[in-house]
Structure formats: structure tokens, C-alpha cells
Design a protein around this motif. Structure first.
Motif, PDB file in Angstrom:
ATOM      1  N   GLY A 108      18.289 -29.253  -2.921  1.00 30.47           N
ATOM      2  CA  GLY A 108      17.315 -29.710  -1.923  1.00 30.47           C
ATOM      3  C   GLY A 108      17.995 -30.278  -0.685  1.00 30.47           C
ATOM      4  N   SER A 109      17.334 -31.279  -0.078  1.00 33.52           N
ATOM      5  CA  SER A 109      17.838 -31.859   1.183  1.00 33.52           C
ATOM      6  C   SER A 109      19.264 -32.354   1.038  1.00 33.52           C
ATOM      7  CB  SER A 109      16.974 -33.054   1.606  1.00 33.52           C
ATOM      8  OG  SER A 109      15.638 -32.701   1.665  1.00 33.52           O
ATOM      9  N   MET A 110      19.621 -32.861  -0.131  1.00 32.46           N
ATOM     10  CA  MET A 110      20.973 -33.389  -0.366  1.00 32.46           C
ATOM     11  C   MET A 110      21.865 -32.354  -1.060  1.00 32.46           C
ATOM     12  SD  MET A 110      20.766 -36.377   0.955  1.00 32.46           S
ATOM     13  CE  MET A 110      22.198 -37.287   0.404  1.00 32.46           C
ATOM     14  N   GLY A 111      21.337 -31.779  -2.160  1.00 30.10           N
ATOM     15  CA  GLY A 111      22.161 -30.874  -2.960  1.00 30.10           C
ATOM     16  C   GLY A 111      22.588 -29.630  -2.191  1.00 30.10           C
ATOM     17  N   PHE A 155      22.167 -23.282  -8.772  1.00 31.46           N
ATOM     18  CA  PHE A 155      20.804 -22.984  -9.227  1.00 31.46           C
ATOM     19  C   PHE A 155      19.831 -24.052  -8.760  1.00 31.46           C
ATOM     20  CE2 PHE A 155      17.274 -23.412 -12.252  1.00 31.46           C
ATOM     21  CZ  PHE A 155      16.711 -22.163 -12.073  1.00 31.46           C
ATOM     22  N   ASP A 156      18.603 -23.582  -8.436  1.00 28.55           N
ATOM     23  CA  ASP A 156      17.469 -24.464  -8.140  1.00 28.55           C
ATOM     24  C   ASP A 156      16.225 -23.722  -8.632  1.00 28.55           C
ATOM     25  OD1 ASP A 156      16.938 -26.912  -5.805  1.00 28.55           O
ATOM     26  OD2 ASP A 156      15.205 -25.729  -6.456  1.00 28.55           O
ATOM     27  N   VAL A 157      15.172 -24.460  -8.988  1.00 30.04           N
ATOM     28  CA  VAL A 157      13.940 -23.776  -9.385  1.00 30.04           C
ATOM     29  C   VAL A 157      13.244 -23.142  -8.181  1.00 30.04           C
ATOM     30  CG1 VAL A 157      13.472 -25.058 -11.519  1.00 30.04           C
ATOM     31  CG2 VAL A 157      12.726 -26.024  -9.323  1.00 30.04           C
ATOM     32  N   SER A 187      21.810 -32.657  -8.610  1.00 36.12           N
ATOM     33  CA  SER A 187      21.196 -33.418  -7.513  1.00 36.12           C
ATOM     34  C   SER A 187      19.697 -33.163  -7.596  1.00 36.12           C
ATOM     35  CB  SER A 187      21.757 -32.985  -6.153  1.00 36.12           C
ATOM     36  OG  SER A 187      21.098 -33.695  -5.109  1.00 36.12           O
ATOM     37  N   LEU A 188      19.039 -33.909  -8.459  1.00 34.75           N
ATOM     38  CA  LEU A 188      17.636 -33.656  -8.828  1.00 34.75           C
ATOM     39  C   LEU A 188      16.758 -34.819  -8.371  1.00 34.75           C
ATOM     40  CD1 LEU A 188      18.609 -32.369 -12.368  1.00 34.75           C
ATOM     41  CD2 LEU A 188      17.622 -30.982 -10.516  1.00 34.75           C
ATOM     42  N   PRO A 189      15.431 -34.638  -8.370  1.00 43.47           N
ATOM     43  CA  PRO A 189      14.583 -35.723  -7.864  1.00 43.47           C
ATOM     44  C   PRO A 189      14.770 -37.053  -8.605  1.00 43.47           C
ATOM     45  CG  PRO A 189      13.347 -33.671  -7.937  1.00 43.47           C
ATOM     46  CD  PRO A 189      14.674 -33.399  -8.606  1.00 43.47           C
ATOM     47  N   GLY A 190      14.749 -37.050  -9.931  1.00 43.51           N
ATOM     48  CA  GLY A 190      14.827 -38.329 -10.634  1.00 43.51           C
ATOM     49  C   GLY A 190      15.192 -38.156 -12.095  1.00 43.51           C
ATOM     50  N   THR A 226      22.123 -37.483  -8.637  1.00 44.02           N
ATOM     51  CA  THR A 226      20.723 -37.906  -8.505  1.00 44.02           C
ATOM     52  C   THR A 226      20.631 -39.427  -8.418  1.00 44.02           C
ATOM     53  OG1 THR A 226      20.222 -36.094 -10.030  1.00 44.02           O
ATOM     54  CG2 THR A 226      18.483 -37.744  -9.711  1.00 44.02           C
ATOM     55  N   THR A 227      19.625 -39.970  -7.706  1.00 44.47           N
ATOM     56  CA  THR A 227      19.332 -41.395  -7.853  1.00 44.47           C
ATOM     57  C   THR A 227      18.484 -41.533  -9.115  1.00 44.47           C
ATOM     58  OG1 THR A 227      19.356 -41.682  -5.462  1.00 44.47           O
ATOM     59  CG2 THR A 227      18.387 -43.456  -6.763  1.00 44.47           C
ATOM     60  N   SER A 228      19.143 -41.999 -10.179  1.00 46.35           N
ATOM     61  CA  SER A 228      18.515 -42.060 -11.492  1.00 46.35           C
ATOM     62  C   SER A 228      18.610 -43.494 -12.009  1.00 46.35           C
ATOM     63  CB  SER A 228      19.248 -41.073 -12.410  1.00 46.35           C
ATOM     64  OG  SER A 228      18.662 -41.029 -13.684  1.00 46.35           O
ATOM     65  N   MET A 245      14.106 -38.434   8.871  1.00 42.41           N
ATOM     66  CA  MET A 245      15.281 -38.912   8.113  1.00 42.41           C
ATOM     67  C   MET A 245      15.691 -37.903   7.053  1.00 42.41           C
ATOM     68  SD  MET A 245      16.890 -41.775   8.597  1.00 42.41           S
ATOM     69  CE  MET A 245      17.626 -42.073   7.005  1.00 42.41           C
ATOM     70  N   GLY A 246      14.698 -37.110   6.551  1.00 39.93           N
ATOM     71  CA  GLY A 246      14.999 -36.144   5.485  1.00 39.93           C
ATOM     72  C   GLY A 246      14.963 -36.773   4.103  1.00 39.93           C
ATOM     73  N   PHE A 247      14.356 -37.946   3.984  1.00 40.30           N
ATOM     74  CA  PHE A 247      14.232 -38.602   2.666  1.00 40.30           C
ATOM     75  C   PHE A 247      12.749 -38.846   2.418  1.00 40.30           C
ATOM     76  CE2 PHE A 247      14.947 -42.637   0.019  1.00 40.30           C
ATOM     77  CZ  PHE A 247      15.189 -41.924  -1.147  1.00 40.30           C
ATOM     78  N   LYS A 248      12.233 -38.235   1.359  1.00 39.63           N
ATOM     79  CA  LYS A 248      10.782 -38.263   1.115  1.00 39.63           C
ATOM     80  C   LYS A 248      10.325 -39.649   0.643  1.00 39.63           C
ATOM     81  CE  LYS A 248      11.068 -33.431  -0.202  1.00 39.63           C
ATOM     82  NZ  LYS A 248      11.604 -32.597  -1.249  1.00 39.63           N
ATOM     83  N   LEU A 249       9.133 -40.033   1.128  1.00 35.87           N
ATOM     84  CA  LEU A 249       8.545 -41.302   0.673  1.00 35.87           C
ATOM     85  C   LEU A 249       8.404 -41.321  -0.843  1.00 35.87           C
ATOM     86  CD1 LEU A 249       5.483 -42.374   2.857  1.00 35.87           C
ATOM     87  CD2 LEU A 249       7.263 -43.861   1.925  1.00 35.87           C
ATOM     88  N   GLU A 307       9.685 -44.244  -3.246  1.00 35.71           N
ATOM     89  CA  GLU A 307       8.787 -44.939  -4.185  1.00 35.71           C
ATOM     90  C   GLU A 307       9.374 -44.870  -5.592  1.00 35.71           C
ATOM     91  OE1 GLU A 307       5.766 -45.198  -7.251  1.00 35.71           O
ATOM     92  OE2 GLU A 307       6.672 -43.319  -6.628  1.00 35.71           O
ATOM     93  N   LYS A 308       9.928 -43.679  -5.950  1.00 30.04           N
ATOM     94  CA  LYS A 308      10.586 -43.527  -7.261  1.00 30.04           C
ATOM     95  C   LYS A 308      11.745 -44.509  -7.388  1.00 30.04           C
ATOM     96  CE  LYS A 308      13.873 -40.854  -7.225  1.00 30.04           C
ATOM     97  NZ  LYS A 308      15.320 -40.756  -7.088  1.00 30.04           N
ATOM     98  N   ASP A 309      12.549 -44.639  -6.336  1.00 25.65           N
ATOM     99  CA  ASP A 309      13.707 -45.544  -6.403  1.00 25.65           C
ATOM    100  C   ASP A 309      13.263 -46.988  -6.619  1.00 25.65           C
ATOM    101  OD1 ASP A 309      15.197 -43.316  -5.913  1.00 25.65           O
ATOM    102  OD2 ASP A 309      15.885 -43.914  -3.924  1.00 25.65           O
TER     103      ASP A 309
END
Ligand code: NAD
Length: 290
Positions: free
Chosen positions: A10-13, A30-32, A64-67, A92-94, A229-233, A237-239
Motif C-alpha cells: 500500500g502507501s508504505m509497502g 504480493f498484495d490482495v 506491511s499490512l493494515p493492522g 506494520t503498526t501492530s 499526508m497519505g495516512f488514513k484516518l 484510529e486503529k493505532d
């Protein structure tokens, strides 16, 4: 050179995988989302048709996945493909707990795990100027350090547990987000009082109120009207949710931490998961100004 697998483009990976290709590594990616794979393949990576194919035979596999839920799902998918003696690096930010659980699980298969979340945004990923905050065995970290230097400029080993990197990252994002919320309130209030917004951030950014919001996010991504910024709200919120959970796991109460999580949650409800994180400024302005 080690052969690399990269899952999550994604934006980072995407840019991080491209920088590893530019540094001369063989990267199987690989990405889905098929267009995300195509973009990286155009830069010279080998396109994989599954996460397992990206992992199979690689010396080092990056995620480098969402969560954390995505990390657990992908680890389930690739565990049997990871080669003994390989290293899984989770960018990932996990959560620290998820990373330590993954490490315990893969230790049985002879796979080392580094938790290596990153900071610096989509521009840092593109320009290879990220901070990389690594937890895990020091010798494994040192073996992977040249790879981190291909995607970042500030590389830290912050502790021997794989989850230590993710603990530091959650604390960092908390500070970044508090600064954005507080600075948004200050600029909106000043604006309502008849002050010029650009002048306000110019003053704050070189005075004792300086922070990453008035030095970068607000002048470059809010006042321009770009919100780019390229960083989703939804990710911020997940972080903040993961930060609250981390505090709960430690038995530590937080006042501002939970409030920050909830403000970001309301902003996500109003501005959407994919809204840029800087949209929290608009959300607050709508609440504060008649
Ligand atoms: P993103 O949503 O742009 O990218 C995530 C990618 O993962 C997507 O392309 C998605 O299709 C893919 N994906 C999801 N599930 C998958 C699966 N099962 N298999 C393969 N691919 C899968 O997110 P991003 O902005 O690139 O962020 C990635 C991580 O980095 C997040 O944890 C985020 O919190 C963190 N981060 C983001 C930024 C930023 O500024 N964007 C900065 C620092 C850290």
C-alpha cells in the motif's frame, strides 16, 4: 544478497518494496489488490500470486499490512512456506502482544521475527528516509540492518523482545496525534480570533509550541487544502485503539490517551476510514465553529 519477500504493497509497502528493488535486491511481492502488485512489478519486483508464494524460499520476508488482525491472517497463510533460518520482519503498526505471539509461534519452525514499525509517512517511504524502530534479537537485527538502511535513515534497536518496536511506535503515534489535535484546536481558535493561520504555524514551528503538526502536517497538508499526508484516518484510529489496549495490558490508566482515541474515532466516523489523517482538523473545526 538475501532474497526478499514483501507482502502488503500500500502507501508504505509499495514504495518500501520499490526501494529494496532499487538497492539491487530480488523482491517477490504480493498484495490482495492486483494494481498494487503491478506497480511494484513495473519497478522490477517479481509478482507473486499468493502470500505463500512471496514467502516461499525468501531469506527475509517483510509485512506491511493494515493492522494486527491482517498480520495474524497472513502469518497463518505463510507459516508453512517460511524457510527454516529465515527472518520475518513486521513493518506494520501492530501490537507488542501480537508480534511476540507471532515470534513464539514461528520460533518452533526456526524462523526469527523482528517487529520493525516505521515512521515518516508516505513521503519518507518514497524517499527512503523513514525511522525504523526495531525490536528483537540483536544479532538478527544486525544481520538485517543493511536492509533497513535501504528503506530508512534512522534505524533504532529498542529492545530484545520482538514487540518492543511496536510498543515504541504506538507511543510515538500517540504523541504525533495529540500534537495534531492540540495544534488544530489552537489554529482554529486563533483563526476565529482574527489571526492569520499561516502566521500562527510560522510562530509555533520555531517557538516552544513546536511539534510535527505545526512544522509539517498543518502548513503542508491542511492550509494548502491538500489533505494529502497519505495516512488514513482509519489507520490512525486503529493505532490509538491499539495504544489503549496496550495501556490496558500493562494495567496503566491513561486520560489523554483514551480521549485521543475517541476524538480520532469520531473523526473517522465523520470523515471516513480512507480520509486523510489531517481531516481531523476539519472535524474539529466543524465542532468548534458555528
Ligand atoms: P494501506 O492501507 O495503504 O496498505 C495496506 C496494504 O495491505 C493494502 O495494499 C492492502 O491491500 C494490503 N493487504 C491487506 N490485507 C492483505 C493480505 N491479507 N495479504 C496481502 N496484502 C494485504 O496502509 P499503509 O498506509 O501502507 O500502512 C501500512 C502499515 O504502516 C499500517 O500498519 C500503518 O498503520 C503503518 N504506517 C503507515 C504510515 C503512513 O503514513 N501511511 C506511516 C507509518 C506507518
Amino acid at each position: 544478497m538475501p532474497s526478499l519477500g514483501f507482502i502488503g504493497l500500500g502507501s508504505m509497502g509499495g514504495p518500501m518494496a520499490r526501494n529494496l528493488v532499487s538497492a539491487g535486491h530480488g523482491v517477490t511481492a504480493f498484495d490482495v489488490d492486483p494494481p498494487a502488485i503491478e506497480a511494484v512489478a513495473e519497478a522490477g519486483a517479481t509478482a507473486a500470486s499468493s502470500a505463500g508464494e512471496a514467502a516461499a524460499g525468501a531469506d527475509v520476508v517483510f509485512l506491511s499490512l493494515p493492522g494486527p488482525a491482517n498480520v495474524e491472517a497472513v502469518v497463518d497463510e505463510i507459516a508453512a512456506d517460511l524457510r527454516e533460518g529465515s527472518v520475518l520482519v513486521d513493518l506494520t503498526t501492530s501490537t507488542p502482544g501480537t508480534t511476540n505471539d507471532v515470534a513464539d509461534r514461528l520460533a518452533d519452525r526456526g524462523v526469527d521475527v523482528l517487529g520493525a514499525p516505521v515512521s515518516g509517512g508516505a513521503s519518507g517511504a518514497r524517499d527512503a528516509t523513514l525511522s525504523i524502530i526495531v525490536g528483537g534479537d540483536r544479532a538478527v537485527f544486525e544481520a538485517c540492518e543493511p536492509l533497513f538502511r535501504d528503506i530508512g535513515t534512522d534505524v533504532f534497536h529498542v529492545g530484545e523482545e520482538p514487540g518492543h518496536g511496536h510498543a515504541v511506535k504506538l507511543l510515538n503515534n500517540y504523541l504525533s496525534n495529540v500534537a495534531l489535535i492540540a495544534t488544530s484546536e489552537a489554529v482554529i481558535l486563533g483563526d476565529q480570533a482574527g489571526l492569520d493561520r499561516e502566521t500562527l504555524v510560522d510562530v509555533f514551528s520555531v517557538s516552544s509550541g513546536r511539534n510535527s503538526a505545526n512544522q509539517d502536517k498543518i502548513p503542508d497538508h491542511v492550509l494548502t487544502g491538500g489533505y494529502d499526508m497519505g495516512f488514513k484516518l482509519g489507520l490512525m484510529e486503529k493505532d490509538m485503539r491499539l495504544l489503549s489496549e496496550f495501556a490496558g495490558d500493562q494495567g496503566i490508566p491513561m486520560l489523554l490517551g483514551h480521549l485521543t482515541r475517541d476524538i480520532t474515532g469520531y473523526a473517522k466516523t465523520k470523515k471516513g476510514y480512507d480520509g486523510d489523517m489531517t481531516r481531523v482538523y476539519d472535524f474539529l473545526e466543524e465542532l468548534m465553529v458555528e
